[in-house]
Every structure is written in structure tokens, then in C-alpha cells.
Motif scaffolding. Sequence first.
Motif, mmCIF file in Angstrom:
data_model
loop_
_atom_site.group_PDB
_atom_site.id
_atom_site.type_symbol
_atom_site.label_atom_id
_atom_site.label_comp_id
_atom_site.label_asym_id
_atom_site.label_seq_id
_atom_site.Cartn_x
_atom_site.Cartn_y
_atom_site.Cartn_z
ATOM 1 N N LYS A 113 0.729 -1.177 -0.090
ATOM 2 C CA LYS A 113 0.082 -0.033 0.121
ATOM 3 C C LYS A 113 0.882 1.424 -0.048
ATOM 4 O O LYS A 113 0.517 2.136 -0.714
ATOM 5 C CB LYS A 113 -0.978 0.006 1.247
ATOM 6 C CG LYS A 113 -1.866 1.111 1.349
ATOM 7 C CD LYS A 113 -2.852 1.156 0.380
ATOM 8 C CE LYS A 113 -3.752 2.222 0.520
ATOM 9 N NZ LYS A 113 -4.416 2.811 -0.627
ATOM 10 N N GLU A 117 2.661 1.751 -3.778
ATOM 11 C CA GLU A 117 1.579 2.465 -4.241
ATOM 12 C C GLU A 117 0.448 1.647 -4.981
ATOM 13 O O GLU A 117 -0.263 2.008 -5.867
ATOM 14 C CB GLU A 117 1.958 3.703 -4.943
ATOM 15 C CG GLU A 117 2.765 4.543 -4.173
ATOM 16 C CD GLU A 117 3.543 5.452 -4.839
ATOM 17 O OE1 GLU A 117 3.314 5.536 -6.164
ATOM 18 O OE2 GLU A 117 4.495 6.182 -4.451
ATOM 19 N N LEU A 118 -0.040 0.499 -4.332
ATOM 20 C CA LEU A 118 -1.145 -0.323 -5.135
ATOM 21 C C LEU A 118 -2.330 -0.084 -4.362
ATOM 22 O O LEU A 118 -2.505 0.343 -3.158
ATOM 23 C CB LEU A 118 -0.658 -1.657 -4.753
ATOM 24 C CG LEU A 118 0.490 -2.258 -5.682
ATOM 25 C CD1 LEU A 118 0.570 -4.055 -5.548
ATOM 26 C CD2 LEU A 118 0.129 -2.257 -7.141
ATOM 27 N N ASN A 119 -3.507 -0.246 -5.137
ATOM 28 C CA ASN A 119 -4.780 -0.095 -4.423
ATOM 29 C C ASN A 119 -5.350 -1.371 -3.977
ATOM 30 O O ASN A 119 -4.514 -2.334 -3.840
ATOM 31 C CB ASN A 119 -5.851 0.633 -5.457
ATOM 32 C CG ASN A 119 -5.871 -0.364 -6.631
ATOM 33 O OD1 ASN A 119 -6.144 -1.699 -6.636
ATOM 34 N ND2 ASN A 119 -6.297 0.020 -7.883
ATOM 35 N N TYR A 120 -6.155 -1.252 -3.157
ATOM 36 C CA TYR A 120 -6.793 -2.306 -2.359
ATOM 37 C C TYR A 120 -6.912 -3.542 -3.242
ATOM 38 O O TYR A 120 -6.695 -4.741 -2.850
ATOM 39 C CB TYR A 120 -7.934 -2.057 -1.713
ATOM 40 C CG TYR A 120 -7.677 -0.990 -0.449
ATOM 41 C CD1 TYR A 120 -6.838 -1.105 0.542
ATOM 42 C CD2 TYR A 120 -8.631 0.218 -0.270
ATOM 43 C CE1 TYR A 120 -6.723 -0.494 1.780
ATOM 44 C CE2 TYR A 120 -8.232 1.024 0.794
ATOM 45 C CZ TYR A 120 -7.458 1.053 1.735
ATOM 46 O OH TYR A 120 -7.008 1.696 2.572
ATOM 47 N N LYS A 121 -7.669 -3.317 -4.283
ATOM 48 C CA LYS A 121 -7.892 -4.373 -5.232
ATOM 49 C C LYS A 121 -6.650 -5.189 -5.872
ATOM 50 O O LYS A 121 -6.554 -6.234 -5.938
ATOM 51 C CB LYS A 121 -8.879 -3.821 -6.375
ATOM 52 C CG LYS A 121 -9.424 -4.911 -7.470
ATOM 53 C CD LYS A 121 -10.220 -4.061 -8.303
ATOM 54 C CE LYS A 121 -11.119 -5.255 -9.088
ATOM 55 N NZ LYS A 121 -11.977 -4.767 -10.050
ATOM 56 N N GLU A 122 -5.833 -4.373 -6.307
ATOM 57 C CA GLU A 122 -4.510 -4.803 -6.754
ATOM 58 C C GLU A 122 -3.717 -5.487 -5.687
ATOM 59 O O GLU A 122 -3.196 -6.723 -5.708
ATOM 60 C CB GLU A 122 -3.578 -3.957 -7.222
ATOM 61 C CG GLU A 122 -4.143 -3.113 -8.256
ATOM 62 C CD GLU A 122 -3.224 -1.789 -8.772
ATOM 63 O OE1 GLU A 122 -3.338 -1.750 -9.835
ATOM 64 O OE2 GLU A 122 -3.019 -0.979 -7.920
ATOM 65 N N GLU A 131 -10.673 -7.838 -1.417
ATOM 66 C CA GLU A 131 -10.554 -6.352 -1.205
ATOM 67 C C GLU A 131 -10.694 -6.033 0.142
ATOM 68 O O GLU A 131 -10.018 -5.383 0.964
ATOM 69 C CB GLU A 131 -11.233 -5.582 -2.090
ATOM 70 C CG GLU A 131 -11.009 -4.046 -2.132
ATOM 71 C CD GLU A 131 -11.582 -3.541 -3.286
ATOM 72 O OE1 GLU A 131 -11.716 -2.168 -3.067
ATOM 73 O OE2 GLU A 131 -12.099 -4.200 -4.216
ATOM 74 N N LYS A 135 -8.300 -4.159 3.259
ATOM 75 C CA LYS A 135 -8.651 -2.980 4.305
ATOM 76 C C LYS A 135 -8.639 -3.237 5.619
ATOM 77 O O LYS A 135 -8.308 -2.349 6.257
ATOM 78 C CB LYS A 135 -10.052 -2.639 3.697
ATOM 79 C CG LYS A 135 -10.236 -1.936 2.113
ATOM 80 C CD LYS A 135 -11.775 -1.584 1.998
ATOM 81 C CE LYS A 135 -11.945 -1.220 0.453
ATOM 82 N NZ LYS A 135 -13.122 -0.639 0.158
#
Length: 157
Positions: A113, A117-122, A131, A135
Motif C-alpha cells: 500500500k 502504491e497499489l490500491n486495495y483491489k491490486e 479487497e 482494508k
Amino acid sequence: MPILFRISLRIAGNEEAAEDLCHDALIKMTEKNMQFPSLNDAKYWLIRVVINASLNYAKRKGRERRAYERALKEDKRTVDSGETALLKQDAVARVKTAMDKLPPNLRAVLHLKEYAELNYKEIGRVLGITEGNVKVRVFRAREQLSRLIGEDDVYMP
């Protein structure tokens, strides 16, 4: 891929090693002539391979460093150029120490994260979890870090 390098650099802590680990992952993928349903699947596979290789590298280097310290009884004191540099170094060291105390599953999501810098889905696809689970883990990791460090005890320039 810059994302692979950033992940590896953060975990391994060494630019040359990070480059080598990323290169090895790409070679592994081409040597095995791997085929993926989509470009994203290849990306997540590479990220997972780089994370595992970087974690193994970091463990190995840590063991080697401790062995050298025991063998040579090295002096661990450092000379700093000023109070600010000392405070920054202390803050970085405290955060790294606190990160090392986190369970591996929480540490992994924070690395992905904050540094990749990946999003939650990635992150979920990389780690093979939902996902929502990502979180929850990010929240718990940040909560544990603030308890371990103490929000008022870290120098922020």
C-alpha cells in the motif's frame, strides 16, 4: 517495471540487490515460458515473485549481519552531523523496528500500500485475498504501528 523495483528496494534495502531480484523474476518468467490470461495477471505474478525473493534476501542479509556482528563485535555507534539528522535517523529506525514487529500478513499489505502504491483491489490480487480483507489488514497494521511507535514519539520534519 518501476513498481517491482520500488517494492524490492523497500524490502531488500539495497538498490543493486533490488535490481538483481527484479531481473531474476523477469528471467524466471521468460525461462518458464509462462503465459497469463491478461497483462494484470502477469504483473501480479511478478509482484508476488519479487516480494518473496526480496523477503528471502532481507532475511539472509539480516542473518549474515548478525553473524558478522557477533564474530567481530563491531561498534554500533554512529557519528551524526547534527540534532536533526539524529532525530530523523531515530524516527526511521523506530518505524523499521516497529514494521519488523508486525505479523508478516500485516507487514506485506503495508509494503504494497505505502511503498508499491497499489490500491486495495491490486493488493488483494497479489496476496490472493479479498479487497475487504486487505482494508482490514491495512487498518490493523496502521493501528499496531501507532501503538508500537507512539504517535508523539516520532520526529516529523
